[in-house]
Motif scaffolding. Structure first.
Motif, PDB file in Angstrom:
ATOM      1  N   LEU A  36       0.849  -1.197   0.120  1.00 44.18           N
ATOM      2  CA  LEU A  36      -0.079   0.144   0.103  1.00 44.18           C
ATOM      3  C   LEU A  36       0.794   1.321  -0.145  1.00 44.18           C
ATOM      4  O   LEU A  36       0.474   2.337  -0.606  1.00 44.18           O
ATOM      5  N   TYR A  40       0.388   4.028  -2.655  1.00 40.62           N
ATOM      6  CA  TYR A  40       0.331   5.574  -2.080  1.00 40.62           C
ATOM      7  C   TYR A  40       1.184   6.464  -2.609  1.00 40.62           C
ATOM      8  O   TYR A  40       1.104   7.665  -3.107  1.00 40.62           O
ATOM      9  N   LEU A  47      -7.665   7.399   0.307  1.00 38.13           N
ATOM     10  CA  LEU A  47      -8.234   5.883   0.634  1.00 38.13           C
ATOM     11  C   LEU A  47      -7.185   5.026   1.262  1.00 38.13           C
ATOM     12  O   LEU A  47      -7.248   4.571   2.058  1.00 38.13           O
ATOM     13  N   ILE A  48      -6.080   5.041   0.250  1.00 42.98           N
ATOM     14  CA  ILE A  48      -5.134   4.114   0.620  1.00 42.98           C
ATOM     15  C   ILE A  48      -4.432   4.566   1.887  1.00 42.98           C
ATOM     16  O   ILE A  48      -3.887   3.997   2.797  1.00 42.98           O
ATOM     17  N   GLN A  51      -6.251   3.541   4.731  1.00 40.87           N
ATOM     18  CA  GLN A  51      -5.982   2.059   4.888  1.00 40.87           C
ATOM     19  C   GLN A  51      -4.682   1.869   5.745  1.00 40.87           C
ATOM     20  O   GLN A  51      -4.763   0.940   6.575  1.00 40.87           O
ATOM     21  N   ASN A  54      -5.289   2.516   9.391  1.00 42.54           N
ATOM     22  CA  ASN A  54      -5.769   1.629   9.965  1.00 42.54           C
ATOM     23  C   ASN A  54      -5.025   0.334  10.241  1.00 42.54           C
ATOM     24  O   ASN A  54      -4.770  -0.425  11.370  1.00 42.54           O
ATOM     25  N   LEU A  55      -3.955  -0.012   9.395  1.00 43.19           N
ATOM     26  CA  LEU A  55      -3.187  -1.044   9.354  1.00 43.19           C
ATOM     27  C   LEU A  55      -2.221  -0.874  10.464  1.00 43.19           C
ATOM     28  O   LEU A  55      -1.642  -1.659  11.209  1.00 43.19           O
ATOM     29  N   SER A 116     -10.088  -5.353  11.793  1.00 38.09           N
ATOM     30  CA  SER A 116     -10.082  -5.946  10.617  1.00 38.09           C
ATOM     31  C   SER A 116     -11.263  -6.027   9.836  1.00 38.09           C
ATOM     32  O   SER A 116     -11.445  -5.807   8.785  1.00 38.09           O
ATOM     33  N   ALA A 119     -12.664  -2.916   8.929  1.00 36.21           N
ATOM     34  CA  ALA A 119     -12.029  -2.413   7.376  1.00 36.21           C
ATOM     35  C   ALA A 119     -12.494  -3.185   6.177  1.00 36.21           C
ATOM     36  O   ALA A 119     -12.859  -2.397   5.121  1.00 36.21           O
ATOM     37  N   LEU A 120     -12.733  -4.426   6.557  1.00 33.94           N
ATOM     38  CA  LEU A 120     -13.192  -5.154   5.570  1.00 33.94           C
ATOM     39  C   LEU A 120     -14.736  -4.931   4.934  1.00 33.94           C
ATOM     40  O   LEU A 120     -15.050  -5.061   3.807  1.00 33.94           O
ATOM     41  N   GLU A 123     -14.615  -1.887   2.843  1.00 34.19           N
ATOM     42  CA  GLU A 123     -14.222  -2.253   1.421  1.00 34.19           C
ATOM     43  C   GLU A 123     -15.119  -2.667   0.764  1.00 34.19           C
ATOM     44  O   GLU A 123     -15.785  -2.374  -0.219  1.00 34.19           O
ATOM     45  N   ASP A 126     -18.008  -0.291  -0.075  1.00 36.35           N
ATOM     46  CA  ASP A 126     -17.658   0.507  -1.410  1.00 36.35           C
ATOM     47  C   ASP A 126     -17.851  -0.176  -2.198  1.00 36.35           C
ATOM     48  O   ASP A 126     -18.175   0.564  -3.317  1.00 36.35           O
TER      49      ASP A 126
END
Length: 140
Positions: A36, A40, A47-48, A51, A54-55, A116, A119-120, A123, A126
């Motif tokens: 990612l 990026y 958005l990236i 993410q 979040n990671l 997790s 977040a999924l 995704e 979206d």
């Protein structure tokens, strides 16, 4: 309750498997973060970046899960030493602390899994939103 040398040793297989699972999660996240980050750098997507943030949170949780799991294993080894040395009461206390540390590690794991899954779900929502808005879908 009497604790023997084999009592804390019973946790070793479970702790080893948990630590292996945590390490696998860490390695997967590390690869995803690297991928990612590369994406990026090429397109600067907000958005990236979200993410990646979040990671980062999940990575901190996994680090803490591993640290507490290792502390639990250390407590089990220390308990075995104390029982071997004849310090039963101290051994019981340390074994109890090891069990508490194991519970904390699993609670952190549950927290990381919930992040997790959220977040999924974002995704997928979206993707579903894009699918509902596509022109081929409307003409069907």
């Amino acid at each position: 309750m009497e604790i023997t040398l084999t009592t804390p040793a019973l946790l070793f297989p479970a702790l080893s498997l948990l630590l292996l699972a945590f390490t696998n999660r860490f390695m997967s996240l590390a690869k995803l973060i690297r991928d990612l980050k590369h994406i990026y750098k090429t397109n600067q997507s907000h958005l990236i970046y979200g993410q990646i943030q979040n990671l980062r949170t999940r990575l901190i949780l996994i680090r803490n899960m591993q640290a507490v799991g290792i502390a639990s294993m250390f407590s089990c080894v220390l308990c075995m030493f104390m029982v071997y040395a004849g310090w039963q009461t101290a051994g019981k206390i340390v074994f109890g602390a090891g069990l508490v540390l194991l519970m904390v590690s699993m609670a952190l794991s549950l927290w990381e899994i919930q992040i997790s899954v959220r977040a999924l779900e974002l995704e997928l929502s979206d993707l579903e939103h894009k699918e509902d808005a596509s022109p081929t879908r409307a003409s069907s």
